[in-house]
Design a protein around this motif. Sequence first.
Motif, mmCIF file in Angstrom:
data_model
loop_
_atom_site.group_PDB
_atom_site.id
_atom_site.type_symbol
_atom_site.label_atom_id
_atom_site.label_comp_id
_atom_site.label_asym_id
_atom_site.label_seq_id
_atom_site.Cartn_x
_atom_site.Cartn_y
_atom_site.Cartn_z
ATOM 1 N N MET A 155 0.962 -1.368 0.066
ATOM 2 C CA MET A 155 -0.675 0.100 -0.115
ATOM 3 C C MET A 155 1.037 1.300 0.054
ATOM 4 S SD MET A 155 -3.157 -1.112 2.347
ATOM 5 C CE MET A 155 -4.034 0.370 2.310
ATOM 6 N N GLY A 156 2.469 1.084 0.638
ATOM 7 C CA GLY A 156 2.704 2.392 0.464
ATOM 8 C C GLY A 156 3.036 3.113 1.727
ATOM 9 N N SER A 157 3.556 4.104 1.371
ATOM 10 C CA SER A 157 4.494 4.784 2.437
ATOM 11 C C SER A 157 2.747 5.682 3.371
ATOM 12 C CB SER A 157 5.594 5.148 3.139
ATOM 13 O OG SER A 157 5.065 6.292 1.958
ATOM 14 N N HIS A 158 2.527 5.844 4.648
ATOM 15 C CA HIS A 158 1.440 6.752 5.036
ATOM 16 C C HIS A 158 2.253 8.367 4.775
ATOM 17 C CE1 HIS A 158 -0.599 8.884 7.236
ATOM 18 N NE2 HIS A 158 -1.625 7.672 7.546
ATOM 19 N N PRO A 159 1.195 8.610 4.310
ATOM 20 C CA PRO A 159 1.759 10.593 3.784
ATOM 21 C C PRO A 159 2.186 11.123 4.832
ATOM 22 C CG PRO A 159 -0.705 10.155 3.809
ATOM 23 C CD PRO A 159 0.105 8.478 4.144
ATOM 24 N N HIS A 160 1.850 10.723 5.579
ATOM 25 C CA HIS A 160 2.401 11.562 7.879
ATOM 26 C C HIS A 160 2.697 10.388 8.215
ATOM 27 C CE1 HIS A 160 -1.033 13.829 5.690
ATOM 28 N NE2 HIS A 160 -2.088 12.825 6.350
ATOM 29 N N GLY A 161 3.753 9.741 7.687
ATOM 30 C CA GLY A 161 4.601 9.005 8.197
ATOM 31 C C GLY A 161 5.886 9.596 9.329
ATOM 32 N N TRP A 162 6.470 10.496 9.066
ATOM 33 C CA TRP A 162 7.234 11.004 9.551
ATOM 34 C C TRP A 162 6.648 11.828 10.910
ATOM 35 C CZ3 TRP A 162 11.748 9.470 9.642
ATOM 36 C CH2 TRP A 162 11.936 9.060 8.195
ATOM 37 N N TRP A 163 5.571 12.241 10.984
ATOM 38 C CA TRP A 163 5.099 13.784 12.103
ATOM 39 C C TRP A 163 4.346 12.086 13.355
ATOM 40 C CZ3 TRP A 163 6.280 17.561 13.303
ATOM 41 C CH2 TRP A 163 6.361 18.753 12.017
ATOM 42 N N ILE A 164 3.508 10.754 12.482
ATOM 43 C CA ILE A 164 2.422 10.075 13.167
ATOM 44 C C ILE A 164 5.110 9.061 14.064
ATOM 45 C CG2 ILE A 164 2.535 7.193 13.606
ATOM 46 C CD1 ILE A 164 1.169 7.999 10.395
ATOM 47 N N LEU A 165 5.733 8.845 13.015
ATOM 48 C CA LEU A 165 6.939 8.126 13.988
ATOM 49 C C LEU A 165 6.845 9.336 15.041
ATOM 50 C CD1 LEU A 165 9.176 6.663 14.070
ATOM 51 C CD2 LEU A 165 10.064 8.195 13.039
ATOM 52 N N LEU A 166 7.275 10.628 15.015
ATOM 53 C CA LEU A 166 7.606 11.563 15.956
ATOM 54 C C LEU A 166 6.627 11.849 16.904
ATOM 55 C CD1 LEU A 166 8.984 14.274 17.300
ATOM 56 C CD2 LEU A 166 7.177 15.499 16.067
ATOM 57 N N PRO A 185 2.392 20.428 20.054
ATOM 58 C CA PRO A 185 2.268 20.521 19.115
ATOM 59 C C PRO A 185 2.065 19.189 17.879
ATOM 60 C CG PRO A 185 4.643 21.295 19.558
ATOM 61 C CD PRO A 185 3.130 20.651 20.833
ATOM 62 N N SER A 186 3.178 18.135 18.155
ATOM 63 C CA SER A 186 2.827 17.206 17.504
ATOM 64 C C SER A 186 1.913 16.294 16.937
ATOM 65 C CB SER A 186 3.899 15.514 17.695
ATOM 66 O OG SER A 186 3.245 15.268 18.987
ATOM 67 N N GLY A 187 0.817 16.785 18.335
ATOM 68 C CA GLY A 187 -0.415 16.441 17.652
ATOM 69 C C GLY A 187 -1.260 17.308 16.940
ATOM 70 N N ILE A 188 -0.985 18.695 17.327
ATOM 71 C CA ILE A 188 -2.290 19.577 16.584
ATOM 72 C C ILE A 188 -1.669 19.410 15.156
ATOM 73 C CG2 ILE A 188 -1.755 21.978 16.186
ATOM 74 C CD1 ILE A 188 -3.516 20.837 17.997
ATOM 75 N N THR A 189 -0.496 19.316 14.805
ATOM 76 C CA THR A 189 0.044 19.016 13.215
ATOM 77 C C THR A 189 -0.499 17.484 12.958
ATOM 78 O OG1 THR A 189 2.189 19.707 13.977
ATOM 79 C CG2 THR A 189 2.312 18.477 11.938
ATOM 80 N N LEU A 190 -0.530 16.600 13.743
ATOM 81 C CA LEU A 190 -1.400 15.161 13.057
ATOM 82 C C LEU A 190 -2.841 15.501 12.602
ATOM 83 C CD1 LEU A 190 0.206 11.902 15.085
ATOM 84 C CD2 LEU A 190 0.142 12.747 12.197
ATOM 85 N N MET A 191 -3.498 16.399 13.671
ATOM 86 C CA MET A 191 -4.462 16.715 12.603
ATOM 87 C C MET A 191 -5.130 17.598 11.460
ATOM 88 S SD MET A 191 -6.552 16.991 17.029
ATOM 89 C CE MET A 191 -5.111 17.536 18.071
ATOM 90 N N ALA A 192 -3.743 18.621 11.644
ATOM 91 C CA ALA A 192 -4.052 19.630 10.301
ATOM 92 C C ALA A 192 -3.098 19.004 8.860
ATOM 93 C CB ALA A 192 -2.876 20.337 10.996
ATOM 94 N N LEU A 193 -2.907 17.627 9.779
ATOM 95 C CA LEU A 193 -2.842 17.039 8.724
ATOM 96 C C LEU A 193 -3.443 16.470 7.795
ATOM 97 C CD1 LEU A 193 1.409 16.188 8.550
ATOM 98 C CD2 LEU A 193 0.339 18.019 7.254
#
Length: 237
Positions: free
Chosen positions: A1-12, A67-75
């Motif tokens: 299925m390929g990599s997740h578009p927000h993978g790096w933020w999820i990893l953080l 901020p990491s959670g807000i970023t994920l919600m924004a994405l």
Amino acid sequence: MGSHPHGWWILLHLVLFVFWLGGDLGVYYSSRFVINPDLTPPARATALAIMSGLDLGPKICLVLFLPSGITLMALDPHGASLFGIDLFPWWLVVAVWLFAAIWLALTVIQHRTHGSHTLVYRADLAIRCAVIVAMAAAGIYTLLASEPFGVTTNPKWLGGKILLYTVAIAAGLGIRMTLRPFGPAFGTLMSTGSTDQVERTLRASVDGCLPYVWAIWGSVLTAAALGVFKPGAHLGG
């Protein structure tokens, strides 16, 4: 299925969970040596230095979790809006990161000065209280509203996660208040030696934090589970 578009933020976000919980476990383990009366005062001072060093990690993770959670919600907003306006525009995400940077600086200074800097202490406390109130309101609204902020994917899990984050911050404040007698008692231990009163104060201060510690561990683990499994969530507009 390929990599997740927000993978790096999820990893953080996941790394913050791991270091938060792992660091707290290290703090708890080293605290057992700090209050062990069978050890010499220098050995207990070394254990305290280790405990203090480890404790900075979870404090950093707590701040950056916002901020990491807000970023994920924004994405991945699922149409979230307030009064018809996009709830997470890029400038708001940047503002949250700047706010977190200020909060992080205060947290590090507060940690290194052990609360001796009155202005920093009050500013950090004010920020934490404000975040608790704001996150609690957002979490409760997300749980109770049928389509919170216009989101139609039933994000009750997110409301629960926000409330658990609020619990963790509040528990951290509880630890801070409970540890107030610890510093003077440990100073007495190092300057004049151990007494029954000193040992009782040290143990009562550290052990009094355990309910708050367990609350943090439970909150972090449960929030991680909610973020991974997203119970009740469904696809929507």
